[in-house]
Design an enzyme around this catalytic site. Sequence first.
Site, PDB file in Angstrom:
ATOM      1  N   ASP A 140      -1.251  -8.457   0.605  1.00  0.00           N
ATOM      2  CA  ASP A 140       0.011  -8.392  -0.136  1.00  0.00           C
ATOM      3  C   ASP A 140       0.511  -9.788  -0.468  1.00  0.00           C
ATOM      4  OD1 ASP A 140      -0.313  -5.759   0.710  1.00  0.00           O
ATOM      5  OD2 ASP A 140       1.814  -5.444   1.123  1.00  0.00           O
ATOM      6  N   GLY A 148       0.814  -1.199   0.000  1.00  0.00           N
ATOM      7  CA  GLY A 148       0.000   0.000   0.000  1.00  0.00           C
ATOM      8  C   GLY A 148       0.852   1.254   0.000  1.00  0.00           C
ATOM      9  N   SER A 149       0.327   2.333  -0.585  1.00  0.00           N
ATOM     10  CA  SER A 149       1.007   3.627  -0.485  1.00  0.00           C
ATOM     11  C   SER A 149       0.776   4.207   0.912  1.00  0.00           C
ATOM     12  CB  SER A 149       0.474   4.577  -1.551  1.00  0.00           C
ATOM     13  OG  SER A 149       0.866   4.142  -2.827  1.00  0.00           O
ATOM     14  N   GLY A 150       1.447   5.317   1.195  1.00  0.00           N
ATOM     15  CA  GLY A 150       1.328   5.956   2.502  1.00  0.00           C
ATOM     16  C   GLY A 150       2.521   5.688   3.403  1.00  0.00           C
ATOM     17  N   HIS A 151       3.503   4.915   2.890  1.00  0.00           N
ATOM     18  CA  HIS A 151       4.696   4.589   3.677  1.00  0.00           C
ATOM     19  C   HIS A 151       5.954   5.206   3.081  1.00  0.00           C
ATOM     20  CE1 HIS A 151       2.056   1.751   5.564  1.00  0.00           C
ATOM     21  NE2 HIS A 151       1.927   1.027   4.475  1.00  0.00           N
ATOM     22  N   LYS A 165       5.946  -7.527   2.315  1.00  0.00           N
ATOM     23  CA  LYS A 165       5.672  -7.324   3.738  1.00  0.00           C
ATOM     24  C   LYS A 165       4.500  -8.227   4.133  1.00  0.00           C
ATOM     25  CE  LYS A 165       5.077  -2.766   3.833  1.00  0.00           C
ATOM     26  NZ  LYS A 165       4.893  -2.588   2.377  1.00  0.00           N
ATOM     27  N   HIS A 212      -0.206   0.797   9.731  1.00  0.00           N
ATOM     28  CA  HIS A 212      -1.496   1.253   9.190  1.00  0.00           C
ATOM     29  C   HIS A 212      -2.420   1.666  10.317  1.00  0.00           C
ATOM     30  CE1 HIS A 212       0.182  -1.964   6.646  1.00  0.00           C
ATOM     31  NE2 HIS A 212      -0.070  -1.120   5.688  1.00  0.00           N
TER      32      HIS A 212
END
Lengths: 331, 331
Positions: free
Chosen positions: B109, B53-56, B104, B218
């Site tokens: 994922d 996921g994006s945001g990291h 991860k 998250h």
Amino acid sequence: MRKLINAPADVVADALRGLAAAHPSLRVDPDAGIVVRADAPRSGKVGLVSGGGSGHEPLHGGFVGYGMLDAACPGEVFTSPVPDQILAATTAVDGGAGVLHIVKNYTGDVLNFRMAAELAEDEDIEVASVVVNDDVAVEDSTYTAGRRGTGATLFVEKIAGALAEEGAELDAVAAVAREVNERSRSFGVALSPCTVPAAGQPTFELGEDEIELGIGIHGEPGRERVKTMPANEIVEASLTAIDTDMSLAGGELLVLVNGMGGTPLIEQYIAYAAASAWLSDHGATVVRPVVGPYVTSLEMAGVMISVCRLTPELTRLWDAPVETPALRWGR
Amino acid sequence: MRKLINAPADVVADALRGLAAAHPSLRVDPDAGIVVRADAPRSGKVGLVSGGGSGHEPLHGGFVGYGMLDAACPGEVFTSPVPDQILAATTAVDGGAGVLHIVKNYTGDVLNFRMAAELAEDEDIEVASVVVNDDVAVEDSTYTAGRRGTGATLFVEKIAGALAEEGAELDAVAAVAREVNERSRSFGVALSPCTVPAAGQPTFELGEDEIELGIGIHGEPGRERVKTMPANEIVEASLTAIDTDMSLAGGELLVLVNGMGGTPLIEQYIAYAAASAWLSDHGATVVRPVVGPYVTSLEMAGVMISVCRLTPELTRLWDAPVETPALRWGR
């Protein structure tokens, strides 16, 4: 106050202990409040000293190293360093070729650096000073007569540092620092305030749906408070303010999209996408883009855009090798 | 919601456009959602693909480049990338020597990378997979069977990337990635929640004087919610949790003090000072310190500590040249 600190009075010294432990290339004295290149002083090299209030990390301590600053003197959070501290840094880096003080334009910083320069000259150290005042948002502000010094400090320190590393003389290093400052402009926007640990209260208040255009890096008031806008419009307002002051058309630009401390990198890249498109639409070319939190305001959310109209020589000096905690390439 | 974005649905594509504009060393397809080294595929070199996921950010797109990843496939914010996207990245970097997927440990994922690996094998691309599960905080969590993959992903990607750059074969690159994961542990603490743009609400609530120990990246629940503590105690709790799981005494450590996105660098250095002192008191030696926001959770305030017990070979690979947007040295 949600902060990862021990006690408000220990913030700067604790952080300097961390900087020292993480970076053996630096000689850090947390009590004296100075950060010095481990190999200083270097005989025959002009020494570069900068400093100012803490809370803007990695500025300035993170920029000490090969090809950039020789020393930094961080004051307490958002508080000028004292003359003795600046003098200690100046003495530590003097290799006989003189020392350049790079000073952001805040009244306390300017006064204390001036006093330190006089003390250094009493010790036969030649000192030149350059005042950075790149922020177009307001003419005078809470802590400033004239424009504030903000994001372009990164450009001045990197480019002057590269020239000093090549062995240039003090006059030449001071001249290139002034040239970079004159060719640079910045404009910042806050999406949230920040809280100075010792104060325990936010520096200002923003409504849930408000942002502040033209914010300073200490939460000083900007130009106006407006309703929240999309990123593209925030960037447009920022670049329009800069372009009105110094035309960007036809420029070969160094552009910094700078996170203010509490804004995540994904949002900084959204802002850079908008900046890149706006500049292209307005006849400017970005030849050196930089995206990241380099000149911060504690945990303030927001972004500052800084631009420098490069020349071939300034581009060459920007590209020269640098090796500091926060900026590192090409060596 | 105070975010520097245009519209929640455009966050990832806009940020990828910014990444593309700022880094000509990358080939970015914002619509397909892949970030690839401009020189990929390289014949005979094992390709490294990661994603999630994006945001990291900078994970993973900021780690694409010489000596690290060949491609990243960012999903929507906190959402797994889809199999077609992972397959596109895998195909783009296959130079005939096979591709390593670094995943991860989140259920979505793992499933989607597995499906992409099967699709790639149908196209005669050999794929090996390594699952990163370094977070000691909880055994199972909201999005995970088993431990979560967090900060040690940086270590796995850097070290496996270095070995692949040297021309090692797929089995050897996969083996070193597994070794790094097995020798690494992480523990995170949140001082604030974060808000997924599409949701518009914080991922969880924290009282004014509360922090969450063992937080996921998250905002998944951690071990316990406690009263705010000084930085030294937060770090002690984190390192004690790690040390209980994998003894650190006698170790030569790679240590990451990782800002979660909304925590300024000055506080990360305060945490590093505490970590350095605690480790020294407990018989461990930090041989490679890293301080900065490398594996973030949008604008969450907080810190994660990751450690890897190095061997001389892992240290050599960590030190090997790397040139990516977010990690760069030595070339």
